[in-house]
Design a protein around this motif. Structure first.
Motif, PDB file in Angstrom:
ATOM      1  N   VAL A 256     -19.646 -25.444  -1.041  1.00  0.00           N
ATOM      2  CA  VAL A 256     -19.676 -26.853  -0.645  1.00  0.00           C
ATOM      3  C   VAL A 256     -21.093 -27.207  -0.197  1.00  0.00           C
ATOM      4  CG1 VAL A 256     -18.701 -28.585   0.906  1.00  0.00           C
ATOM      5  CG2 VAL A 256     -17.266 -26.695   0.086  1.00  0.00           C
ATOM      6  N   TYR A 257     -21.704 -28.147  -0.910  1.00  0.00           N
ATOM      7  CA  TYR A 257     -23.067 -28.569  -0.585  1.00  0.00           C
ATOM      8  C   TYR A 257     -23.042 -29.697   0.440  1.00  0.00           C
ATOM      9  CZ  TYR A 257     -24.732 -25.819  -4.539  1.00  0.00           C
ATOM     10  OH  TYR A 257     -25.037 -24.787  -5.386  1.00  0.00           O
ATOM     11  N   ILE A 258     -23.798 -29.511   1.505  1.00  0.00           N
ATOM     12  CA  ILE A 258     -23.974 -30.550   2.521  1.00  0.00           C
ATOM     13  C   ILE A 258     -25.482 -30.709   2.677  1.00  0.00           C
ATOM     14  CG2 ILE A 258     -23.387 -31.292   4.866  1.00  0.00           C
ATOM     15  CD1 ILE A 258     -21.203 -29.069   4.824  1.00  0.00           C
ATOM     16  N   ASP A 259     -26.068 -31.454   1.733  1.00  0.00           N
ATOM     17  CA  ASP A 259     -27.529 -31.480   1.654  1.00  0.00           C
ATOM     18  C   ASP A 259     -28.087 -32.853   1.303  1.00  0.00           C
ATOM     19  OD1 ASP A 259     -26.798 -31.732  -1.006  1.00  0.00           O
ATOM     20  OD2 ASP A 259     -27.939 -30.003  -1.717  1.00  0.00           O
ATOM     21  N   GLY A 260     -27.303 -33.887   1.490  1.00  0.00           N
ATOM     22  CA  GLY A 260     -27.782 -35.213   1.153  1.00  0.00           C
ATOM     23  C   GLY A 260     -27.946 -35.454  -0.320  1.00  0.00           C
ATOM     24  N   GLY A 261     -27.354 -34.564  -1.150  1.00  0.00           N
ATOM     25  CA  GLY A 261     -27.402 -34.737  -2.587  1.00  0.00           C
ATOM     26  C   GLY A 261     -28.574 -34.054  -3.272  1.00  0.00           C
ATOM     27  N   ILE A 262     -29.338 -33.235  -2.546  1.00  0.00           N
ATOM     28  CA  ILE A 262     -30.507 -32.589  -3.141  1.00  0.00           C
ATOM     29  C   ILE A 262     -30.124 -31.741  -4.350  1.00  0.00           C
ATOM     30  CG2 ILE A 262     -32.348 -30.895  -2.736  1.00  0.00           C
ATOM     31  CD1 ILE A 262     -32.292 -31.776   0.215  1.00  0.00           C
ATOM     32  N   HIS A 263     -28.976 -31.069  -4.281  1.00  0.00           N
ATOM     33  CA  HIS A 263     -28.606 -30.130  -5.346  1.00  0.00           C
ATOM     34  C   HIS A 263     -28.307 -30.806  -6.669  1.00  0.00           C
ATOM     35  CE1 HIS A 263     -24.650 -31.454  -4.016  1.00  0.00           C
ATOM     36  NE2 HIS A 263     -24.163 -31.009  -5.151  1.00  0.00           N
ATOM     37  N   ILE A 264     -28.103 -32.129  -6.693  1.00  0.00           N
ATOM     38  CA  ILE A 264     -27.812 -32.795  -7.971  1.00  0.00           C
ATOM     39  C   ILE A 264     -29.091 -33.141  -8.739  1.00  0.00           C
ATOM     40  CG2 ILE A 264     -25.708 -33.775  -6.988  1.00  0.00           C
ATOM     41  CD1 ILE A 264     -27.097 -36.517  -7.011  1.00  0.00           C
ATOM     42  N   ARG A 265     -30.247 -32.988  -8.076  1.00  0.00           N
ATOM     43  CA  ARG A 265     -31.509 -33.334  -8.717  1.00  0.00           C
ATOM     44  C   ARG A 265     -31.957 -32.246  -9.668  1.00  0.00           C
ATOM     45  NH1 ARG A 265     -34.934 -36.955  -6.022  1.00  0.00           N
ATOM     46  NH2 ARG A 265     -36.310 -36.532  -7.798  1.00  0.00           N
ATOM     47  N   ALA A 266     -32.539 -32.643 -10.782  1.00  0.00           N
ATOM     48  CA  ALA A 266     -33.104 -31.682 -11.734  1.00  0.00           C
ATOM     49  C   ALA A 266     -34.390 -31.123 -11.182  1.00  0.00           C
ATOM     50  CB  ALA A 266     -33.348 -32.371 -13.070  1.00  0.00           C
TER      51      ALA A 266
END
Length: 266
Positions: A256-266
């Protein structure tokens, strides 16, 4: 009679009322573990907290007192017998356990900062034991106490799945931790125990300060986050409180990612 008159009044019971939670890894009030413990307490849970050693105790004990934790125990997972003593104390005091948070990681500085290629076998093994296998050992001790089911959490990072400069040996170690969470979720699911790997974004914790050029990583993360800012330890804590509650009773095994959405960035 109207519908509102016929309906019973809403009961605003904290979602973790009556639950018992062990949180391992509180070092100070900037710790991810402290964010989890604080959120659990607000949500109604009773806490057991640990401290690494006597040097760490003066920093952690006031936090444990502020959270009204009835159990405050030493735990260095590299010291034989200490982990068993913690679970014996929980068994004697509570008899059961509902939530486990593993928020500890370590690698020798020279192995952490020297790149994976030059990491020693001894350093790799120590990082794996403390940062990954200790969670498996905790799960083994916690599971018999989770007689009514429960939730276990281990803290990972994006560097487990993608190369993050200077994360070095911790990347493979956290990848192993995430895989361990999936296998434990599979093995413990039949007895109602859910297991989650939590992957927060970069946070200003004491553990992270050991990474080379960590301030640069923080600045870059803030710029890349779709929400435009970094998460904090309470963001992690609130999400873990949700996952520990009955609202997430059929959620398990994921990172579960809790990172403000950073992991969706290429």
């Amino acid at each position: 009679m109207t519908a509102s008159e016929a309906a019973p009044p809403l009961q605003r019971t904290p979602v973790l009322a009556g639950r018992k939670a062990l949180v391992v890894g509180v070092a100070n009030d900037h710790s991810i573990a402290y964010g989890c413990a604080s959120a659990f307490r607000v949500a109604g849970a009773e806490l057991a907290l640990t401290y690494l050693n006597e040097k760490a105790r003066p920093f952690v004990e006031p936090l444990a007192q502020g959270l009204e934790a009835p159990l405050f125990l030493p735990l260095d997972v590299s010291v034989p017998g200490q982990m068993e003593a913690v679970f014996d104390a929980i068994r004697d005091r509570w008899g059961t356990l509902d939530v486990l948070v593993h928020s500890i990681a370590f690698a020798p500085k020279q192995d952490l900062q020297g790149g994976l290629l030059h990491c020693s076998a001894e350093g790799f093994a120590k990082a794996m034991d403390i940062s990954c296998h200790s969670f498996v050992r905790m799960a083994r001790l916690a599971a018999p106490l989770m007689t009514g089911g429960g939730a276990m959490f281990a803290m990972s990072y994006y560097g487990a799945n993608k190369v993050v400069p200077n994360y070095n040996v911790m990347g493979p170690v956290k990848a192993a931790l995430e895989a361990s969470c999936r296998y434990l979720a599979y093995e413990l699911g039949p007895v109602g125990i859910r297991v989650h790997a939590i992957s927060p974004g970069p946070l200003k914790t004491r553990a992270a300060s050991g990474l080379k050029d960590f301030d640069l990583l923080l600045n870059e993360a803030a710029e890349r986050a779709p929400v435009g800012e970094l998460v904090d330890v309470m963001d992690v804590g609130w999400h873990c409180a949700f996952l520990a509650s009955d609202f997430a009773r059929r959620v398990t095994g994921d990172t579960v990612y809790i990172d403000g959405g950073i992991h969706i960035r290429a």
